[in-house]
Design a protein around this motif. Structure first.
Motif, PDB file in Angstrom:
ATOM      1  N   ASP A  56     -17.798   5.995  -3.163  1.00 39.02           N
ATOM      2  CA  ASP A  56     -16.534   5.600  -2.547  1.00 39.02           C
ATOM      3  C   ASP A  56     -16.619   5.305  -1.050  1.00 39.02           C
ATOM      4  O   ASP A  56     -16.488   4.164  -0.624  1.00 39.02           O
ATOM      5  N   ILE A  81     -18.426   2.365   0.972  1.00 36.61           N
ATOM      6  CA  ILE A  81     -18.156   0.967   0.604  1.00 36.61           C
ATOM      7  C   ILE A  81     -16.753   0.559   1.028  1.00 36.61           C
ATOM      8  O   ILE A  81     -15.804   1.319   0.851  1.00 36.61           O
ATOM      9  N   LYS A 104     -13.944   1.258   5.491  1.00 36.05           N
ATOM     10  CA  LYS A 104     -12.991   2.181   6.126  1.00 36.05           C
ATOM     11  C   LYS A 104     -13.783   3.195   6.943  1.00 36.05           C
ATOM     12  O   LYS A 104     -14.696   3.841   6.409  1.00 36.05           O
ATOM     13  N   LYS A 114     -14.933  -1.042  -7.384  1.00 37.10           N
ATOM     14  CA  LYS A 114     -14.473  -0.986  -5.993  1.00 37.10           C
ATOM     15  C   LYS A 114     -14.683  -2.331  -5.299  1.00 37.10           C
ATOM     16  O   LYS A 114     -13.831  -2.793  -4.531  1.00 37.10           O
ATOM     17  N   GLU A 132      -6.374  -3.414   2.937  1.00 36.18           N
ATOM     18  CA  GLU A 132      -5.338  -2.612   2.260  1.00 36.18           C
ATOM     19  C   GLU A 132      -3.917  -3.059   2.605  1.00 36.18           C
ATOM     20  O   GLU A 132      -3.085  -2.283   3.056  1.00 36.18           O
ATOM     21  N   ARG A 183      -5.523  -2.726  -2.707  1.00 34.86           N
ATOM     22  CA  ARG A 183      -6.561  -1.730  -2.377  1.00 34.86           C
ATOM     23  C   ARG A 183      -5.992  -0.307  -2.472  1.00 34.86           C
ATOM     24  O   ARG A 183      -6.724   0.641  -2.749  1.00 34.86           O
ATOM     25  N   LEU A 233      -6.825   2.294  -5.123  1.00 34.34           N
ATOM     26  CA  LEU A 233      -7.945   3.245  -5.003  1.00 34.34           C
ATOM     27  C   LEU A 233      -7.457   4.629  -4.570  1.00 34.34           C
ATOM     28  O   LEU A 233      -8.202   5.594  -4.611  1.00 34.34           O
ATOM     29  N   ASN A 234      -6.204   4.702  -4.131  1.00 33.66           N
ATOM     30  CA  ASN A 234      -5.653   5.994  -3.716  1.00 33.66           C
ATOM     31  C   ASN A 234      -5.059   6.775  -4.887  1.00 33.66           C
ATOM     32  O   ASN A 234      -4.382   7.787  -4.674  1.00 33.66           O
TER      33      ASN A 234
HETATM   34  N1  GLY Z   1     -11.331   5.358  -0.512  1.00 32.54           N
HETATM   35  C1  GLY Z   1     -10.361   4.377  -0.748  1.00 32.54           C
HETATM   36  C2  GLY Z   1     -10.672   3.068  -0.136  1.00 32.54           C
HETATM   37  O1  GLY Z   1     -11.811   2.812   0.262  1.00 32.54           O
HETATM   38  O2  GLY Z   1      -9.799   2.257  -0.027  1.00 32.54           O
END
Ligand code: GLY
Length: 370
Positions: free
Chosen positions: A140, A143, A146, A230, A240, A244, A247-248
């Motif tokens: 996670d 990649i 963030k 991902k 985001e 995106r 992913l939360n």
């Molecule tokens: N861990 C969530 C993201 O990379 O958006």
């Protein structure tokens, strides 16, 4: 040289994720980025990872770049803060780092996020490479670009999007990862199946034994499949602004529990609890069937992940979900499951629904005596 996925940014190749089973390909990969012999390289790591792999990676670099140095800070979430970033700036300045130089983040999520944020801001941005050494960071946090640190009691409150130049994974490090860390990382992998890929979710169930045995070839296949989920999400929405946030899934209530428990539970353990809670809301809303809800919940168990927790205050967890940054105005951006493999963002989840879901994962002494 290992299997690879290429991540696109604005439809152009941006960086590769390389899946290998040792560190021997790292220097050739760095050379392929260009001008390694003219660059200073700083490995940023924590003291625990340093004692395991710091010298090995440093000695590989020596002789291949202008100067190779290493900076290790104390391990743990409590050090993911601006003081650590400042100490890295001071080190880099002392070592004469310039804009063309390179940071290598060698470690788990705390190292990757902190070193990445340092790279994003030092001299208005220098290149960095992720060498994630935990399952969680491989699946996670390494990649998608963030980076950031916690601020006051707010998780990931200060940060920047900064794409790495490369993500280099040596899966062999997973063999010695302690069980709790390993399964904590697995929660993010399970999450990726649940939100986007029911075939992958089934594959995880079918390969449960090999995954728990840490068969490296199966782990490699698992990570490639998980990173592909991902990849597709971050390529479509790198900053985001929309999807995106899928992913939360599991993270709204998960982060609140993580904070309430003062990081005594691991991130993935909290994500598992949050995923059970979000699946419960999805069932109660008639999106998932009761069978699907119980299947999802029970699937965390063989992977040693919690589905209930004790010692939480339901109202306090609700309050903490609202202080998380996954808010839009006064509304929580909640992620629910429409079915297994299909997540949706929902801004209408009520306080009552959240509290009922937290009660579902709350294991009290009373339950034990019944
Ligand atoms: N861990 C969530 C993201 O990379 O958006």
């Amino acid at each position: 040289m290992g299997e690879r996925l290429t991540i696109l940014y604005e439809k152009k190749p941006c960086y590769d994720i390389v899946f290998t089973q040792d560190f021997s390909g790292l220097v050739p990969e760095l050379m392929a980025l260009g001008n390694l012999q003219d660059r200073n390289v700083c490995i940023v790591t924590d003291i625990t990872v340093d004692s395991l792999y710091g010298e090995e990676v440093l000695s590989l670099l020596k002789g291949s770049c202008r100067k190779a140095v290493k900076y290790a800070f104390p391990a743990g979430e409590k050090n993911k803060n601006l003081d650590t970033v400042k100490s890295i700036y001071t080190f880099l300045i002392g070592e004469g780092f310039h804009r063309k130089d390179l940071i290598i983040a060698l470690g788990g999520g705390v190292v990757g996020d902190t070193a990445g944020f340092t790279a994003a801001t030092f001299l208005r941005g220098i290149d960095f490479v992720q060498v994630p050494t935990t399952l969680l960071s491989q699946a996670d946090s390494s990649i998608g670009g963030k980076t950031g640190v916690d601020f006051d009691s707010y998780k990931n409150m200060v940060g920047a999007f900064k794409m790495p130049s490369l993500v280099y994974m040596n899966l062999d490090v997973l063999k010695t990862l302690d069980d709790r860390q390993f399964y904590s990382g697995f929660a993010e992998i399970m999450k990726n199946g649940l939100i986007r890929d029911d075939i992958f979710y089934q594959w995880l169930i079918e390969n449960m034994y090999e995954i728990c045995e840490r068969d490296l070839d199966v782990l490699q296949e698992m990570l490639i499949k998980s990173c592909t989920v991902k990849k597709l999400i971050v390529e479509k929405d790198p900053l985001e602004k929309g999807d995106r946030a899928l992913l939360n899934f599991g993270h709204t209530i998960g982060h609140a529990i993580e904070k309430y428990k003062n990081f005594e539970l691991y991130h993935g353990e909290c994500v598992a609890l949050g995923a059970v809670a979000a699946s419960y809301i999805s069932w109660k809303r008639g999106l998932l069937s009761m069978e699907e809800y119980y299947e999802i919940r029970d699937m965390f168990v063989p992977f040693n992940l919690p589905i209930t927790t004790e010692g939480i205050d339901v109202e306090e967890i609700l309050r903490l979900t609202k202080s998380d940054k996954k808010m839009e105005g006064s509304q929580i951006k909640f992620v629910l499951l429409k079915k297994i493999g299909r997540a949706v963002i929902d801004k209408t989840v009520t306080d009552e629904e959240i509290m009922a879901a937290v009660r579902e994962i709350y294991f009290s002494d009373k339950d034990a005596h019944e």
